[in-house]
Design a protein around this motif. Sequence first.
Motif, short mmCIF file in Angstrom:
data_model
loop_
_atom_site.label_atom_id
_atom_site.label_comp_id
_atom_site.label_asym_id
_atom_site.label_seq_id
_atom_site.Cartn_x
_atom_site.Cartn_y
_atom_site.Cartn_z
N SER A 186 0.82 -1.21 0.00
CA SER A 186 0.00 0.00 0.00
C SER A 186 0.85 1.26 0.00
N HIS A 187 2.13 1.14 0.40
CA HIS A 187 2.98 2.32 0.52
C HIS A 187 3.83 2.48 -0.74
N PRO A 188 3.66 3.58 -1.49
CA PRO A 188 4.44 3.78 -2.73
C PRO A 188 5.95 3.74 -2.51
N LEU A 189 6.40 4.14 -1.33
CA LEU A 189 7.83 4.10 -1.04
C LEU A 189 8.35 2.66 -1.09
N LEU A 190 7.61 1.72 -0.53
CA LEU A 190 8.02 0.31 -0.55
C LEU A 190 7.97 -0.25 -1.96
N VAL A 191 6.97 0.16 -2.73
CA VAL A 191 6.88 -0.28 -4.12
C VAL A 191 8.13 0.13 -4.87
N ARG A 192 8.50 1.38 -4.74
CA ARG A 192 9.65 1.89 -5.48
C ARG A 192 10.94 1.22 -5.06
N SER A 193 11.12 0.98 -3.77
CA SER A 193 12.37 0.38 -3.31
C SER A 193 12.51 -1.06 -3.79
N VAL A 194 11.38 -1.81 -3.81
CA VAL A 194 11.43 -3.19 -4.30
C VAL A 194 11.71 -3.20 -5.80
N GLU A 195 11.03 -2.34 -6.54
CA GLU A 195 11.23 -2.30 -7.99
C GLU A 195 12.68 -2.05 -8.34
N MET A 196 13.34 -1.18 -7.59
CA MET A 196 14.75 -0.88 -7.86
C MET A 196 15.64 -2.10 -7.69
N LEU A 197 15.29 -2.97 -6.75
CA LEU A 197 16.15 -4.11 -6.42
C LEU A 197 15.85 -5.36 -7.23
N LEU A 198 14.73 -5.40 -7.93
CA LEU A 198 14.37 -6.60 -8.68
C LEU A 198 15.39 -6.95 -9.76
N GLY A 199 15.99 -5.93 -10.33
CA GLY A 199 16.97 -6.18 -11.38
C GLY A 199 18.36 -6.50 -10.86
N CYS A 200 18.51 -6.58 -9.55
CA CYS A 200 19.82 -6.80 -8.94
C CYS A 200 20.00 -8.21 -8.42
N THR A 201 19.16 -9.15 -8.87
CA THR A 201 19.20 -10.49 -8.29
C THR A 201 18.85 -11.56 -9.32
N ASP A 202 19.30 -12.77 -9.06
CA ASP A 202 18.92 -13.92 -9.88
C ASP A 202 17.55 -14.45 -9.49
N GLN A 203 17.28 -14.50 -8.19
CA GLN A 203 16.07 -15.17 -7.70
C GLN A 203 15.39 -14.33 -6.63
N VAL A 204 14.06 -14.22 -6.74
CA VAL A 204 13.25 -13.51 -5.75
C VAL A 204 12.63 -14.54 -4.81
N VAL A 205 12.86 -14.36 -3.51
CA VAL A 205 12.28 -15.24 -2.49
C VAL A 205 11.35 -14.40 -1.64
N VAL A 206 10.06 -14.71 -1.67
CA VAL A 206 9.06 -13.95 -0.92
C VAL A 206 8.80 -14.66 0.41
N LEU A 207 8.87 -13.90 1.49
CA LEU A 207 8.58 -14.40 2.83
C LEU A 207 7.25 -13.79 3.27
N ALA A 208 6.20 -14.59 3.35
CA ALA A 208 4.88 -14.04 3.65
C ALA A 208 4.04 -15.06 4.39
N ASP A 209 3.57 -14.71 5.58
CA ASP A 209 2.69 -15.62 6.31
C ASP A 209 1.33 -15.69 5.62
N SER A 210 0.58 -16.74 5.93
CA SER A 210 -0.64 -17.04 5.18
C SER A 210 -1.72 -15.97 5.30
N ARG A 211 -1.65 -15.11 6.31
CA ARG A 211 -2.63 -14.01 6.43
C ARG A 211 -2.60 -13.11 5.21
N LYS A 212 -1.42 -13.00 4.59
CA LYS A 212 -1.23 -12.02 3.51
C LYS A 212 -2.06 -12.34 2.27
N PHE A 213 -2.53 -13.59 2.14
CA PHE A 213 -3.32 -13.95 0.97
C PHE A 213 -4.75 -13.43 1.05
N ALA A 214 -5.13 -12.89 2.19
CA ALA A 214 -6.47 -12.32 2.34
C ALA A 214 -6.44 -10.79 2.27
#
Length: 259
Positions: A186-214
Amino acid sequence: MSETERQELIKEVLKAQPFVTVKDLVSLTHASPATVRRDIDKLNGLGEVRKVFGGIASVEPAAARERLSARPFDENRMLAVDAKKAIAEEAERLCRDGDSLIIHGGTTCYLFGTLIARRPLKVFTNSMPLAAHLAEAGTCHLTVSGGELHREPGILQWLVAEPPPVFASKFFVGAQGIGPAGVMESHPLLVRSVEMLLGCTDQVVVLADSRKFAIRPRHVVFGLSRIGTLITDDGLADADARMLADEGVTVVVARTREV
């Protein structure tokens, strides 16, 4: 960024938190303080924001903001603690000595980072709480993102438009919400920071507890197909597991319940 784009971004930021400083808006829009203040004056005149000392405040009722906004780091770290610890332990198992890692802000990523503090790894992070812990208690090779500190999410925001000069085999990142559209914040700041780092890695690993799917925040950060591995807890619903499998996501389920 045009005037219209800046002002839309300013309004979006206020939907995620009740108050934003002029300094934060300068960082987000890459505009001058004078330009940001003119935008504030215009939006205040239209009744879309409230101009207050040092920044702007939302005109929405507090109850409406509560449904839309992410919790601050210190508050969020007290939620779903057992699931987050189990997820962090599974994340540590993915790391091999000598790996280079990027660890984003967020409470589950923080718990994961504390587990690898004394391992022979290279860690780049924009999480101020994690950087402080690793500096005091860790022996891993630590690189900290430059930029401005945003205290509520606890991250350091890179100030230039280009990604930081770093590359890692794995990028560990959390999520406020996950759905068919992908990983969401929901926070544009977090969106921008993640987008910047996506191109700096081979693999994205998401850590998210099951609550996040709702939870369905307003901004899609990246699609499900960009996820290499997703680690969640054993509260994951069958429908959500199928959704991830259909997108080719490798799912690791951390056990939190007795069997």
